[in-house]
Write a protein that holds these residues in place. Structure first.
Motif, PDB file in Angstrom:
ATOM      1  N   UNK A   8       0.837  -1.195   0.000  1.00  0.00           N
ATOM      2  CA  UNK A   8       0.000   0.000   0.000  1.00  0.00           C
ATOM      3  C   UNK A   8       0.873   1.247   0.000  1.00  0.00           C
ATOM      4  N   UNK A   9       0.344   2.317  -0.543  1.00  0.00           N
ATOM      5  CA  UNK A   9       1.056   3.599  -0.562  1.00  0.00           C
ATOM      6  C   UNK A   9       0.541   4.455   0.585  1.00  0.00           C
ATOM      7  N   UNK A  10       1.480   5.085   1.285  1.00  0.00           N
ATOM      8  CA  UNK A  10       1.136   5.851   2.482  1.00  0.00           C
ATOM      9  C   UNK A  10       1.778   7.226   2.407  1.00  0.00           C
ATOM     10  N   UNK A  11       1.032   8.224   2.824  1.00  0.00           N
ATOM     11  CA  UNK A  11       1.530   9.591   2.907  1.00  0.00           C
ATOM     12  C   UNK A  11       1.472  10.051   4.362  1.00  0.00           C
ATOM     13  N   UNK A  12       2.579  10.613   4.829  1.00  0.00           N
ATOM     14  CA  UNK A  12       2.622  11.209   6.167  1.00  0.00           C
ATOM     15  C   UNK A  12       2.856  12.710   5.996  1.00  0.00           C
ATOM     16  N   UNK A  13       1.931  13.499   6.509  1.00  0.00           N
ATOM     17  CA  UNK A  13       2.021  14.950   6.402  1.00  0.00           C
ATOM     18  C   UNK A  13       2.403  15.521   7.762  1.00  0.00           C
ATOM     19  N   UNK A  14       3.529  16.218   7.813  1.00  0.00           N
ATOM     20  CA  UNK A  14       3.926  16.915   9.033  1.00  0.00           C
ATOM     21  C   UNK A  14       3.525  18.368   8.922  1.00  0.00           C
ATOM     22  N   UNK A  15       2.711  18.841   9.875  1.00  0.00           N
ATOM     23  CA  UNK A  15       2.165  20.197   9.778  1.00  0.00           C
ATOM     24  C   UNK A  15       2.344  20.935  11.100  1.00  0.00           C
ATOM     25  N   UNK A  31       5.798  16.579   3.393  1.00  0.00           N
ATOM     26  CA  UNK A  31       5.154  15.306   3.077  1.00  0.00           C
ATOM     27  C   UNK A  31       6.210  14.224   2.921  1.00  0.00           C
ATOM     28  N   UNK A  32       5.978  13.105   3.599  1.00  0.00           N
ATOM     29  CA  UNK A  32       6.795  11.907   3.459  1.00  0.00           C
ATOM     30  C   UNK A  32       5.935  10.829   2.796  1.00  0.00           C
ATOM     31  N   UNK A  33       6.466  10.194   1.775  1.00  0.00           N
ATOM     32  CA  UNK A  33       5.742   9.119   1.093  1.00  0.00           C
ATOM     33  C   UNK A  33       6.394   7.770   1.407  1.00  0.00           C
ATOM     34  N   UNK A  34       5.570   6.774   1.688  1.00  0.00           N
ATOM     35  CA  UNK A  34       6.038   5.402   1.856  1.00  0.00           C
ATOM     36  C   UNK A  34       5.414   4.578   0.734  1.00  0.00           C
ATOM     37  N   UNK A  38       9.893   1.720   0.928  1.00  0.00           N
ATOM     38  CA  UNK A  38      10.824   2.833   0.884  1.00  0.00           C
ATOM     39  C   UNK A  38      10.102   4.109   1.310  1.00  0.00           C
ATOM     40  N   UNK A  39      10.788   4.905   2.115  1.00  0.00           N
ATOM     41  CA  UNK A  39      10.243   6.197   2.523  1.00  0.00           C
ATOM     42  C   UNK A  39      11.085   7.300   1.903  1.00  0.00           C
ATOM     43  N   UNK A 193      17.132   8.479   9.461  1.00  0.00           N
ATOM     44  CA  UNK A 193      17.920   7.341   9.020  1.00  0.00           C
ATOM     45  C   UNK A 193      17.393   6.031   9.604  1.00  0.00           C
ATOM     46  N   UNK A 194      16.851   6.087  10.825  1.00  0.00           N
ATOM     47  CA  UNK A 194      16.269   4.896  11.439  1.00  0.00           C
ATOM     48  C   UNK A 194      15.157   4.308  10.583  1.00  0.00           C
ATOM     49  N   UNK A 195      14.444   5.166   9.867  1.00  0.00           N
ATOM     50  CA  UNK A 195      13.341   4.720   9.030  1.00  0.00           C
ATOM     51  C   UNK A 195      13.722   4.714   7.552  1.00  0.00           C
ATOM     52  N   UNK A 196      15.045   4.787   7.272  1.00  0.00           N
ATOM     53  CA  UNK A 196      15.565   4.725   5.894  1.00  0.00           C
ATOM     54  C   UNK A 196      14.898   5.764   4.997  1.00  0.00           C
ATOM     55  N   UNK A 197      14.779   6.993   5.516  1.00  0.00           N
ATOM     56  CA  UNK A 197      14.102   8.049   4.763  1.00  0.00           C
ATOM     57  C   UNK A 197      15.058   8.682   3.763  1.00  0.00           C
ATOM     58  N   UNK A 198      14.728   8.577   2.480  1.00  0.00           N
ATOM     59  CA  UNK A 198      15.543   9.145   1.407  1.00  0.00           C
ATOM     60  C   UNK A 198      15.314  10.658   1.290  1.00  0.00           C
ATOM     61  N   UNK A 199      16.303  11.341   0.715  1.00  0.00           N
ATOM     62  CA  UNK A 199      16.248  12.776   0.419  1.00  0.00           C
ATOM     63  C   UNK A 199      16.264  13.674   1.674  1.00  0.00           C
ATOM     64  N   UNK A 200      16.462  13.108   2.845  1.00  0.00           N
ATOM     65  CA  UNK A 200      16.445  13.930   4.058  1.00  0.00           C
ATOM     66  C   UNK A 200      17.806  14.551   4.349  1.00  0.00           C
ATOM     67  N   UNK A 201      18.875  13.797   4.101  1.00  0.00           N
ATOM     68  CA  UNK A 201      20.214  14.285   4.464  1.00  0.00           C
ATOM     69  C   UNK A 201      20.543  15.595   3.768  1.00  0.00           C
TER      70      UNK A 201
END
Length: 276
Positions: A8-15, A31-34, A38-39, A193-201
């Motif tokens: 499933x595709x998941x979106x997490x919105x931080x506001x 917005x973070x997409x899973x 991959x996140x 990094x704990x959640x292997x989030x790409x494009x954050x660094x």
């Protein structure tokens, strides 16, 4: 039972809403997409009003199976004065590390009175506010309350000590510390990094390098913290997060990577506030 993130595709919105919806001082959103385990940081933090946030969230809801909004603002405020029980519990830790918790009550005009923007936002959003269901559901639009200052203290042990709260608010020039600004950026990167989030660094590196950050820059930092807390709530084992309070009197969701701090536990027991 948690859904299979690979199917499933998941979106997490931080506001970070900024509470009052002032055109001169908007909040910030990311917005973070899973997708397929991959996140990725799909939308880098940007300034946003409540209306802007609604538009972005609606887009995310239509593009993904499940959308979770992690909001930095009290979402349940039944009390007419004083503080919510959850605010007092969080305050037991936050005050110890040298920070503060703004009390939430219905007498605060423009923030929590009957015509405050938060209630219109929640009505127009139409999200389900059930943190545990948000974890287990495969589809739907969900809302949780988070608190960046509490999250930082529970993520990084360096911030969780007597008067150890990072001084990263640029508007408080006498207290602001550039090394804390950079430390918060490093903490965010490590947490992602704990959640292997790409494009954050790349974003954290550039943002931490700002030499004269503004309040808007801090709002963007808080937005990404909100998003990361939401991602952690969905993707990490339940015992690595904590829910303080309840859906009647108010609550907060926070990481508990190092366990639930004894000050939170003691304050919750003292006040009869649920903590799990």
């Amino acid at each position: 039972m948690k859904p299979d993130l690979s199917t499933c595709s998941i979106s997490v919105v931080g506001f970070d809403s900024a509470w009052t919806d002032s055109p001169k001082a908007p909040g910030a959103i990311c917005v973070i997409r899973i997708d397929g385990l991959r996140a990725r940081l799909y939308l880098e933090p940007r300034l946003a009003s409540f209306g802007d946030a609604l538009e972005i969230i609606r887009g995310e809801r239509s593009d993904t199976d499940k959308c979770l909004v992690a909001l930095d603002q009290p979402t349940i405020v039944p009390n007419t004065s004083g503080s919510r029980p959850v605010d007092k519990v969080a305050g037991a830790l936050i005050s110890w590390i040298g920070g503060g918790v703004q009390p939430a009550n219905r007498s605060k005009l423009g923030m929590f009175d009957d015509t405050a923007p938060i209630w219109r936002f929640k009505r127009d959003l139409g999200a389900i506010e059930d943190p545990d269901l948000a974890r287990t559901a495969s589809t739907g639009l969900f809302l949780i309350e988070v608190f960046p200052a509490l999250a930082l203290a529970t993520i990084d042990r360096a911030f969780c000590r007597r008067l150890g709260a990072p001084k990263y608010n640029p508007t408080r020039r006498k207290r602001f510390r550039e090394e804390d600004w950079q430390a918060v950026g490093s903490t965010i990167h490590q947490f992602g990094t704990l959640r292997a989030l790409d494009q954050l660094e790349q974003w954290c590196t550039a943002h931490s390098a700002l030499r004269s950050p503004k309040k808007a820059d801090q709002d963007k930092v808080d937005a990404i913290i909100c998003g990361l807390v939401g991602l952690h709530w969905l993707a990490a084992p339940r015992e690595l997060s904590v829910m303080i309070g309840d859906l009647d009197s108010g609550y907060m969701i926070a990481p508990a990577i190092n366990g639930v701090h004894e000050r939170l536990t003691a304050a919750a027991i003292l006040r009869g506030v649920p903590i799990s």
